[in-house]
Design an enzyme around this catalytic site. Structure first.
Site, PDB file in Angstrom:
ATOM      1  NE  ARG A 233      51.826  57.077  59.339  1.00  0.00           N
ATOM      2  CZ  ARG A 233      52.578  57.697  60.223  1.00  0.00           C
ATOM      3  NH1 ARG A 233      52.130  57.849  61.453  1.00  0.00           N
ATOM      4  NH2 ARG A 233      53.766  58.161  59.901  1.00  0.00           N
ATOM      5  CD  GLU A 262      45.995  61.702  60.502  1.00  0.00           C
ATOM      6  OE1 GLU A 262      46.920  62.527  60.325  1.00  0.00           O
ATOM      7  OE2 GLU A 262      46.104  60.722  61.247  1.00  0.00           O
ATOM      8  CG  HIS A 280      49.074  62.404  63.544  1.00  0.00           C
ATOM      9  ND1 HIS A 280      48.875  61.790  62.332  1.00  0.00           N
ATOM     10  CD2 HIS A 280      50.188  61.826  64.078  1.00  0.00           C
ATOM     11  CE1 HIS A 280      49.834  60.881  62.137  1.00  0.00           C
ATOM     12  NE2 HIS A 280      50.633  60.893  63.183  1.00  0.00           N
TER      13      HIS A 280
END
Length: 323
Positions: A233, A262, A280
Site C-alpha cells: 500500500r 493514487e 497498481h
C-alpha cells in the site's frame, strides 16, 4: 422480496453470473470509481455491495444504508472501509485473500528485476534508435542473485516472495510483529534489515501503525546501493521523503506499484530515472483478477443463503447478527 445488490463498477462477468440467480443486481459497467456521495445515493436500498479498493465506505456512507448487511471488497486490503463502523453496525466485511498471493509475488520480482537490471532504460534505448554497438559497460545494472532481500511483513505474499528469492540464491531477512516460522529466513528488527538488505520489499498491511513506516529516518538507514520495492500500500512509504532520497542518491532506486494518493504521484517522482512505476498491477493477471471478482460474489451469495461468508474479516459482526 428479491434482495438488491450493488456492484459499484466494472468487474469480470463471471461475478455477475454468480450473483444474478440470487439477487436483483444493480450494475453499471463503468471504469471510474464511486465517490462517497454517489455510494450514499446508490446504497440506500441495498443489502449487499461488491466494491473495489477505490470505493470509499466511511461511517457516514454506512449510516445512509440502513439495509446493508455485507460489504464484499475485491481486494485483500480493506482500508477503504471503516471496519470499526461496519462492525458496530453488524455489517459483514469480506475480502479476497490467498488468490492473489502468487501473482503479486511474481510482480514484485518483476519490479525488482526491472529496476536492478535497468529493463525500462534498455527498452527506451532501443526504441529511441540509440543502440549502435555492444559495449562493455552499456546500461549495466546490478546482480540480483546472491544478494540480500529484506521483507517487511512476512504474510502470505511476503512468504511467496521469499520462495522466489531462494530461487535466486538470495539471503532473506524479514521484519514483522511475530515469527513467521520461515526456514532459511532471518527475523530481525526493521532498522537492522534496512541497514543490511540490498533490496527491501514491503508486504505489510496498511494500518495506523504502518502508515509512513518507511519515512525519512528509515530511508537513511538503508544502504546507498539498495533498492526499495513496494507492492503493498502506498501510504506505508512517505512518498515525499522517498522522492528526496532518490533524487539525492541516498538509495539506488525503487520499484513502485502503489502510491500514497493514487492515482496522483508525489511531485518530482516522474522526473526520476532511478525508479520504475506501475499503476497498481500487483494482482493484474486475467486469471487472478477474475477469481478475485468471483470470490467477492461468493461471499455475498453465502450471506444471502444465511451462511457465514468464507472470507469474513470482522467475525464479531457475524456474532452480532446471530444473536
Amino acid at each position: 422480496m428479491t434482495p438488491r445488490v450493488l456492484v459499484t463498477r466494472h468487474v469480470y462477468p463471471a461475478a455477475l453470473d454468480l450473483l444474478r440467480p440470487h439477487a436483483d443486481v444493480e450494475y453499471r459497467d463503468r471504469r471510474d470509481g464511486e465517490t462517497a456521495s454517489e455510494l450514499t445515493a446508490r446504497l440506500h436500498d441495498k443489502v449487499a455491495v461488491v466494491c473495489q479498493l477505490t470505493d470509499p465506505l466511511p461511517a457516514a456512507v454506512l449510516d445512509a444504508a440502513p439495509e446493508l448487511a455485507i460489504v464484499a471488497n475485491i481486494a485483500v486490503g480493506y482500508d477503504n472501509i471503516d471496519l470499526a463502523a461496519a462492525t458496530a453496525r453488524g455489517i459483514l466485511v469480506t475480502n479476497t485473500p490467498g488468490v492473489l498471493t502468487e501473482t503479486t509475488a511474481d510482480f514484485t520480482f518483476a519490479l525488482l528485476l526491472a529496476v536492478a537490471r535497468r529493463v525500462l532504460d534498455a527498452d527506451r534505448f532501443v526504441r529511441d534508435g540509440r543502440w549502435q554497438r555492444w559495449e562493455i559497460d552499456l546500461l549495466c545494472g546490478v546482480d540480483v542473485h546472491g544478494k540480500t532481500l529484506g521483507i517487511v511483513g512476512m504474510g502470505r505474499i511476503g512468504r511467496a516472495v521469499a520462495r522466489r528469492a531462494r530461487g535466486f540464491g538470495m539471503r532473506v531477512l524479514y521484519a514483522g510483529q511475530r515469527d513467521a516460522g520461515e526456514a532459511d529466513a532471518e527475523r530481525t528488527p526493521l532498522d537492522d534489515l534496512l541497514a543490511r538488505a540490498d533490496f527491501v520489499s514491503i508486504h505489510a498491511p496498511l494500518t495506523p501503525s504502518t502508515r509512513h513506516l518507511i519515512g525519512a529516518r528509515e530511508l537513511l538507514c538503508m544502504r546507498r546501493d539498495a533498492f526499495l520495492i513496494n507492492t503493498a500500500r502506498g501510504p506505508i512509504v512517505d512518498e515525499k521523503a522517498l522522492v528526496e532520497a532518490l533524487r539525492e542518491g541516498r538509495i539506488a532506486g525503487a520499484g513502485l506499484d502503489v502510491f500514497e494518493r493514487e492515482p496522483a504521484l508525489e511531485e518530482g517522482l516522474l522526473q526520476l530515472d532511478n525508479v520504475v512505476l506501475a499503476p497498481h498491477l500487483g494482482s493484474a493477471s486475467v486469471e487472478t483478477r477474475t477469481r478475485m471478482c468471483t470470490m467477492a460474489a461468493e461471499n455475498v451469495v453465502a450471506h444471502l443463503r444465511g451462511e457465514r461468508p468464507p472470507n469474513l474479516v470482522n467475525p464479531r459482526a457475524w456474532e452480532q447478527r446471530r444473536q
